[in-house]
Design an enzyme around this catalytic site. Structure first.
Site, PDB file in Angstrom:
ATOM      1  N   ALA A   1       0.831  -1.208   0.000  1.00 51.06           N
ATOM      2  CA  ALA A   1       0.000   0.000   0.000  1.00 51.06           C
ATOM      3  C   ALA A   1       0.863   1.255   0.000  1.00 51.06           C
ATOM      4  O   ALA A   1       1.595   1.500   0.952  1.00 51.06           O
ATOM      5  CB  ALA A   1      -0.896   0.002   1.233  1.00 51.06           C
TER       6      ALA A   1
ATOM      7  N   TYR B   1       8.716  10.835  -2.941  1.00 48.27           N
ATOM      8  CA  TYR B   1       8.300   9.431  -3.054  1.00 48.27           C
ATOM      9  C   TYR B   1       9.472   8.511  -2.708  1.00 48.27           C
ATOM     10  O   TYR B   1       9.345   7.599  -1.874  1.00 48.27           O
ATOM     11  CB  TYR B   1       7.788   9.149  -4.479  1.00 48.27           C
TER      12      TYR B   1
ATOM     13  N   GLY C   1      12.966  15.247 -13.539  1.00 48.51           N
ATOM     14  CA  GLY C   1      13.304  14.172 -12.598  1.00 48.51           C
ATOM     15  C   GLY C   1      13.487  12.813 -13.239  1.00 48.51           C
ATOM     16  O   GLY C   1      13.657  11.827 -12.533  1.00 48.51           O
ATOM     17  N   ASP C   2      13.433  12.711 -14.567  1.00 45.33           N
ATOM     18  CA  ASP C   2      13.642  11.422 -15.230  1.00 45.33           C
ATOM     19  C   ASP C   2      15.131  11.184 -15.492  1.00 45.33           C
ATOM     20  O   ASP C   2      15.724  11.849 -16.336  1.00 45.33           O
ATOM     21  CB  ASP C   2      12.932  11.405 -16.597  1.00 45.33           C
TER      22      ASP C   2
HETATM   23  N1  UDP Z   1       7.367   8.247 -20.757  1.00 45.98           N
HETATM   24  C1  UDP Z   1       7.157   8.905 -21.955  1.00 45.98           C
HETATM   25  N2  UDP Z   1       5.873   9.280 -22.259  1.00 45.98           N
HETATM   26  C2  UDP Z   1       4.812   9.038 -21.444  1.00 45.98           C
HETATM   27  C3  UDP Z   1       5.050   8.355 -20.223  1.00 45.98           C
HETATM   28  C4  UDP Z   1       6.337   7.968 -19.913  1.00 45.98           C
HETATM   29  O1  UDP Z   1       8.072   9.157 -22.727  1.00 45.98           O
HETATM   30  O2  UDP Z   1       3.687   9.438 -21.790  1.00 45.98           O
HETATM   31  C5  UDP Z   1       8.733   7.813 -20.418  1.00 45.98           C
HETATM   32  C6  UDP Z   1       9.259   8.394 -19.117  1.00 45.98           C
HETATM   33  O3  UDP Z   1       9.877   9.622 -19.358  1.00 45.98           O
HETATM   34  C7  UDP Z   1      10.243   7.307 -18.655  1.00 45.98           C
HETATM   35  C8  UDP Z   1       9.656   6.028 -19.238  1.00 45.98           C
HETATM   36  O4  UDP Z   1       8.708   6.417 -20.227  1.00 45.98           O
HETATM   37  O5  UDP Z   1      11.487   7.523 -19.266  1.00 45.98           O
HETATM   38  C9  UDP Z   1       8.930   5.202 -18.201  1.00 45.98           C
HETATM   39  O6  UDP Z   1       8.050   6.048 -17.515  1.00 45.98           O
HETATM   40  P1  UDP Z   1       6.967   5.487 -16.507  1.00 45.98           P
HETATM   41  O7  UDP Z   1       6.157   6.656 -16.029  1.00 45.98           O
HETATM   42  O8  UDP Z   1       6.237   4.340 -17.128  1.00 45.98           O
HETATM   43  O9  UDP Z   1       7.815   4.865 -15.313  1.00 45.98           O
HETATM   44  P2  UDP Z   1       8.948   5.515 -14.375  1.00 45.98           P
HETATM   45  O10 UDP Z   1      10.251   5.228 -15.046  1.00 45.98           O
HETATM   46  O11 UDP Z   1       8.655   6.962 -14.222  1.00 45.98           O
HETATM   47  O12 UDP Z   1       8.790   4.757 -13.096  1.00 45.98           O
END
Ligand code: UDP
Length: 327
Positions: free
Chosen positions: A73, A140, A282-283
């Site tokens: 959760a 997070y 943040g990616d």
């Molecule tokens: N991503 C993207 N377009 C979207 C959603 C995600 O290009 O509409 C990219 C995001 O920048 C990351 C990857 O897909 O590099 C995976 O994102 P997700 O949100 O699935 O998981 P996270 O890595 O954030 O846990």
């Protein structure tokens, strides 16, 4: 074993509940149904309740003679955690500490905890091993790291035995196609791309193509939800006096955003238009697990090792349930 699965009606939890039940464990689901779906778990096993309700947790654990807890959760939207950190500290930290106290009161000392790659922040070295310093870059990630630390301290002081499983990118669905991913809002790449194939979106936006990766898009380690469930089961069965596990769960293979979209095109036969947009703050460019330790410790081997097979199971779910559990 009598197992309480907290957050068991959610995406990863519901797959774990199914596997635990099949493995012969007597499984109970405790979920407040804010994000969980009652349809995802057997009705007779579902107990509606909140993580912050300690009295109820204690009484549920006593009534069902619970021997171990799996704790799924959590709120898990990184962006939201930046704008509303209170929600994350309250639910993910205070809620988890409350659960640990309820366990202590009820004499339950075994727990498998859902942790995350987000506890590592932006590591420079790939793939990521468990001894890479954990330096989260958002609330997070911090909220999960605080709980990992509490578990380590509870293990030393109160004889807790725990597994902190650090997931990379959970993806896919049960191959039967009857349970799967259903988030509101949906932010994850694979379901969003598949929504384009379902005609629910005109295109997918690629969040940046100027990263230092071979095709310029971000690389992630997508791990099948049933492989995560298998690792939980193996970890649970190892818990006992003195056992404290901190393990990465990934496949060790990265896929770029463009590779994921290509896999979705092959699986669905749809053109899936893609447009390049801005980077999402943040990616990190690349997050890939070294899960050698999990493999040896748990005798665990991910069964889904390529992105196309993972996407196929996701498509099995989404094509049969275009509106998720409301379908
Ligand atoms: N991503 C993207 N377009 C979207 C959603 C995600 O290009 O509409 C990219 C995001 O920048 C990351 C990857 O897909 O590099 C995976 O994102 P997700 O949100 O699935 O998981 P996270 O890595 O954030 O846990």
């Amino acid at each position: 074993m009598n197992v309480l699965v907290v957050g068991g009606a959610g995406y990863i939890g519901s797959h774990a509940v199914r596997l635990l039940t099949r493995a012969g464990h007597n499984t109970w689901v405790y979920d407040n149904l804010v994000f969980g779906h009652p349809q995802a778990v057997p009705q007779a096993r579902l107990i509606e309740g909140d993580l912050l309700d300690r009295r109820r947790l204690v009484s549920v654990m006593r009534e069902h003679e619970i021997e171990a807890v799996m704790h799924f959760a959590a709120f898990a939207f990184v962006g939201e955690s930046v704008v509303d950190p209170a929600k994350y500290y309250q639910n993910n930290v205070v809620g988890s500490l409350n659960l640990l106290e309820a366990m202590r009161e009820a004499g339950v000392l075994k727990i498998v905890f859902s942790s995350t790659t987000a506890t590592y922040g932006e590591p420079k070295v790939m793939p990521i091993t468990e001894d890479v310093p954990q330096r989260p870059i958002n609330p997070y990630g911090f909220s999960k790291l605080v709980v990992e630390q509490a578990l380590a301290d509870y293990a030393l002081a109160y004889e807790f035995s725990y597994a902190a499983l650090r997931y990379f990118n959970a993806a896919g669905a049960s191959p039967q196609g009857d349970i799967g991913e259903d988030h509101d809002p949906e932010t994850h790449l694979i379901p969003l791309v598949l929504q384009v194939a379902l005609g629910q979106r005109s295109h997918i936006t690629i969040y940046g193509d100027d990263y230092p990766t071979p095709d310029g898009t971000c690389i992630r380690d997508y791990v099948h939800v049933d492989d995560l469930a298998t690792a939980h089961l193996a970890a649970l069965e190892q818990l006992g006096p003195g056992v404290a596990l901190k393990l990465n769960l990934g496949t060790g293979r990265g896929a770029s955003v463009r590779e994921v979209i290509e896999a979705c095109r092959r699986v669905t036969g749809h053109k899936i238009p893609a447009e390049v947009g801005l980077r999402r703050p943040g990616d990190p460019p690349e997050l890939v697990a070294d899960s050698t330790l999990a493999q040896s410790t748990l005798s665990w081997q991910p069964q889904y090792t390529d992105i196309e097979s993972i996407v196929s199971t996701a498509w099995g779910w989404h094509s049969k349930h275009p509106r998720g559990y409301r379908s």
